[in-house]
Design an enzyme around this catalytic site. Structure first.
Site, PDB file in Angstrom:
ATOM      1  N   ARG A   1       0.838  -1.198   0.000  1.00 45.18           N
ATOM      2  CA  ARG A   1       0.000   0.000   0.000  1.00 45.18           C
ATOM      3  C   ARG A   1       0.876   1.252   0.000  1.00 45.18           C
ATOM      4  O   ARG A   1       0.594   2.227  -0.690  1.00 45.18           O
ATOM      5  CB  ARG A   1      -0.904  -0.021   1.246  1.00 45.18           C
ATOM      6  CG  ARG A   1      -1.905   1.119   1.327  1.00 45.18           C
ATOM      7  CD  ARG A   1      -2.795   0.995   2.560  1.00 45.18           C
ATOM      8  NE  ARG A   1      -3.500  -0.258   2.586  1.00 45.18           N
ATOM      9  CZ  ARG A   1      -4.685  -0.477   1.984  1.00 45.18           C
ATOM     10  NH1 ARG A   1      -5.275   0.487   1.332  1.00 45.18           N
ATOM     11  NH2 ARG A   1      -5.251  -1.654   2.042  1.00 45.18           N
TER      12      ARG A   1
ATOM     13  N   HIS B   1     -18.209  11.564   2.073  1.00 48.19           N
ATOM     14  CA  HIS B   1     -18.729  10.286   2.571  1.00 48.19           C
ATOM     15  C   HIS B   1     -20.253  10.326   2.537  1.00 48.19           C
ATOM     16  O   HIS B   1     -20.851  11.321   2.959  1.00 48.19           O
ATOM     17  CB  HIS B   1     -18.230  10.043   4.005  1.00 48.19           C
ATOM     18  CG  HIS B   1     -18.732   8.762   4.576  1.00 48.19           C
ATOM     19  ND1 HIS B   1     -18.227   7.538   4.203  1.00 48.19           N
ATOM     20  CD2 HIS B   1     -19.724   8.501   5.456  1.00 48.19           C
ATOM     21  CE1 HIS B   1     -18.876   6.580   4.847  1.00 48.19           C
ATOM     22  NE2 HIS B   1     -19.791   7.141   5.611  1.00 48.19           N
TER      23      HIS B   1
ATOM     24  N   GLU C   1      -7.289   7.743  10.541  1.00 45.12           N
ATOM     25  CA  GLU C   1      -8.493   6.972  10.860  1.00 45.12           C
ATOM     26  C   GLU C   1      -9.578   7.300   9.827  1.00 45.12           C
ATOM     27  O   GLU C   1      -9.926   8.476   9.641  1.00 45.12           O
ATOM     28  CB  GLU C   1      -8.984   7.326  12.275  1.00 45.12           C
ATOM     29  CG  GLU C   1     -10.103   6.440  12.757  1.00 45.12           C
ATOM     30  CD  GLU C   1     -10.659   6.856  14.132  1.00 45.12           C
ATOM     31  OE1 GLU C   1     -11.809   6.498  14.404  1.00 45.12           O
ATOM     32  OE2 GLU C   1      -9.947   7.552  14.887  1.00 45.12           O
TER      33      GLU C   1
HETATM   34  N1  3YE Z   1      -8.051   6.799   3.943  1.00 43.31           N
HETATM   35  C1  3YE Z   1      -7.803   7.296   5.192  1.00 43.31           C
HETATM   36  N2  3YE Z   1      -8.722   8.103   5.850  1.00 43.31           N
HETATM   37  C2  3YE Z   1      -9.938   8.444   5.289  1.00 43.31           C
HETATM   38  N3  3YE Z   1      -9.698   6.738   2.138  1.00 43.31           N
HETATM   39  C3  3YE Z   1     -10.927   7.262   1.972  1.00 43.31           C
HETATM   40  C4  3YE Z   1     -11.292   8.011   3.080  1.00 43.31           C
HETATM   41  C5  3YE Z   1     -10.217   7.923   3.971  1.00 43.31           C
HETATM   42  C6  3YE Z   1      -9.250   7.114   3.350  1.00 43.31           C
HETATM   43  O1  3YE Z   1     -10.731   9.166   5.914  1.00 43.31           O
HETATM   44  N4  3YE Z   1      -6.645   6.987   5.802  1.00 43.31           N
HETATM   45  C7  3YE Z   1     -12.762   0.448   1.378  1.00 43.31           C
HETATM   46  C8  3YE Z   1     -12.219   1.739   1.854  1.00 43.31           C
HETATM   47  C9  3YE Z   1     -13.318   2.644   2.365  1.00 43.31           C
HETATM   48  C10 3YE Z   1     -11.630  -0.572   1.371  1.00 43.31           C
HETATM   49  O2  3YE Z   1     -11.458  -1.333   2.292  1.00 43.31           O
HETATM   50  N5  3YE Z   1     -10.836  -0.561   0.308  1.00 43.31           N
HETATM   51  C11 3YE Z   1      -9.808  -1.545   0.066  1.00 43.31           C
HETATM   52  C12 3YE Z   1      -9.650  -1.711  -1.414  1.00 43.31           C
HETATM   53  C13 3YE Z   1     -10.921  -2.074  -2.109  1.00 43.31           C
HETATM   54  C14 3YE Z   1     -10.823  -1.882  -3.616  1.00 43.31           C
HETATM   55  O3  3YE Z   1      -9.734  -1.621  -4.158  1.00 43.31           O
HETATM   56  O4  3YE Z   1     -11.874  -1.974  -4.263  1.00 43.31           O
HETATM   57  C15 3YE Z   1      -8.456  -1.122   0.624  1.00 43.31           C
HETATM   58  O5  3YE Z   1      -7.660  -2.011   0.916  1.00 43.31           O
HETATM   59  O6  3YE Z   1      -8.177   0.081   0.750  1.00 43.31           O
HETATM   60  C16 3YE Z   1     -11.714   7.048   0.740  1.00 43.31           C
HETATM   61  C17 3YE Z   1     -12.874   6.113   0.983  1.00 43.31           C
HETATM   62  C18 3YE Z   1     -12.390   4.789   1.464  1.00 43.31           C
HETATM   63  C19 3YE Z   1     -13.545   3.806   1.445  1.00 43.31           C
END
Ligand code: 3YE
Length: 205
Positions: free
Chosen positions: A67, A111, A145
């Site tokens: 990542r 969100h 977070e």
């Molecule tokens: N990262 C941090 N803080 C935040 N990213 C987003 C908002 C936000 C952020 O406030 N540190 C879903 C993520 C949730 C998930 O688990 N994704 C997987 C990959 C899934 C895929 O590739 O389809 C992952 O391992 O990251 C943006 C919204 C995040 C949504």
């Protein structure tokens, strides 16, 4: 103008709202979208950017072993374009602490719920199962977070009896398209900033 980078993973309807806002001379936006980066190739959001004449880049997370290495590549691409503000618009990756720290206070997300309720990737399902009569959307600063950063704007949206996830999602999206450009403008105009000592929003209205 403040140079903005937008990160996407899909159809890019929030990206379209940001494009329409920043390119409308009548809006007098202090933001300009300098680059759109997608972690997925071939998505509709890339076509939206191309149609608007905005440079695009695909950086597939699958091409990187960790990542952190993926995030570093995205960070480099944004810095190369002198991006000052980063907007997540349907970007479905959790960002690593080093990325969040690099852009802290200049990195925002939308969100589809009234935070701090219903964090995570299935917010509409959670809202329907909880039986709330209002949900909404939130534009917030991104912290390590997920979905926990200081709130910039919110819109309340009614949940109608019999709503499916899909129907509710479509209704909330129309409000996201209003809220996100408004939040970007507040940040670009320094009407709001993040106090990085306590993680709270500071307002200068
Ligand atoms: N990262 C941090 N803080 C935040 N990213 C987003 C908002 C936000 C952020 O406030 N540190 C879903 C993520 C949730 C998930 O688990 N994704 C997987 C990959 C899934 C895929 O590739 O389809 C992952 O391992 O990251 C943006 C919204 C995040 C949504």
């Amino acid at each position: 103008k403040k140079r903005v980078g937008v990160l996407i993973s899909g159809s890019g309807t929030n990206l379209q709202a940001l494009i329409d806002h920043t390119l409308d001379p009548l809006k007098g936006s202090l933001a300009e979208i300098a680059i759109v980066i997608s972690n997925k190739e071939g998505v509709e959001g890339l076509k939206r950017a191309e149609r608007a004449g905005i440079p695009t880049k695909v950086i597939s997370h699958k091409a990187f072993p960790t990542r952190e290495e993926f995030d570093t590549e995205v960070m480099k691409a944004l810095d190369l374009m002198n991006v000052e503000i980063v907007c997540l618009a349907g970007f479905m990756r959790i960002l690593s602490p080093s990325f969040v720290t690099h852009f802290r206070g200049r990195l925002i997300n939308v969100h589809p719920a009234l935070l701090p309720s219903f964090k995570g990737a299935d917010a509409h399902k959670q809202a329907i199962e909880a039986g709330v009569r209002y949900t909404g959307c939130t534009v917030h600063f991104v912290e390590v977070e997920v979905d926990a950063g200081a709130i910039i704007t919110q819109e309340a949206v009614p949940v109608e009896i019999g709503d499916t996830i899909e129907v509710l999602q479509e209704r909330v999206k129309t409000y996201e398209h209003q809220a996100y450009p408004r939040a970007l403008e507040l940040l670009a105009r320094d009407k709001v900033r993040l106090d990085t000592t306590n993680g709270k929003a500071v307002w200068n209205l």
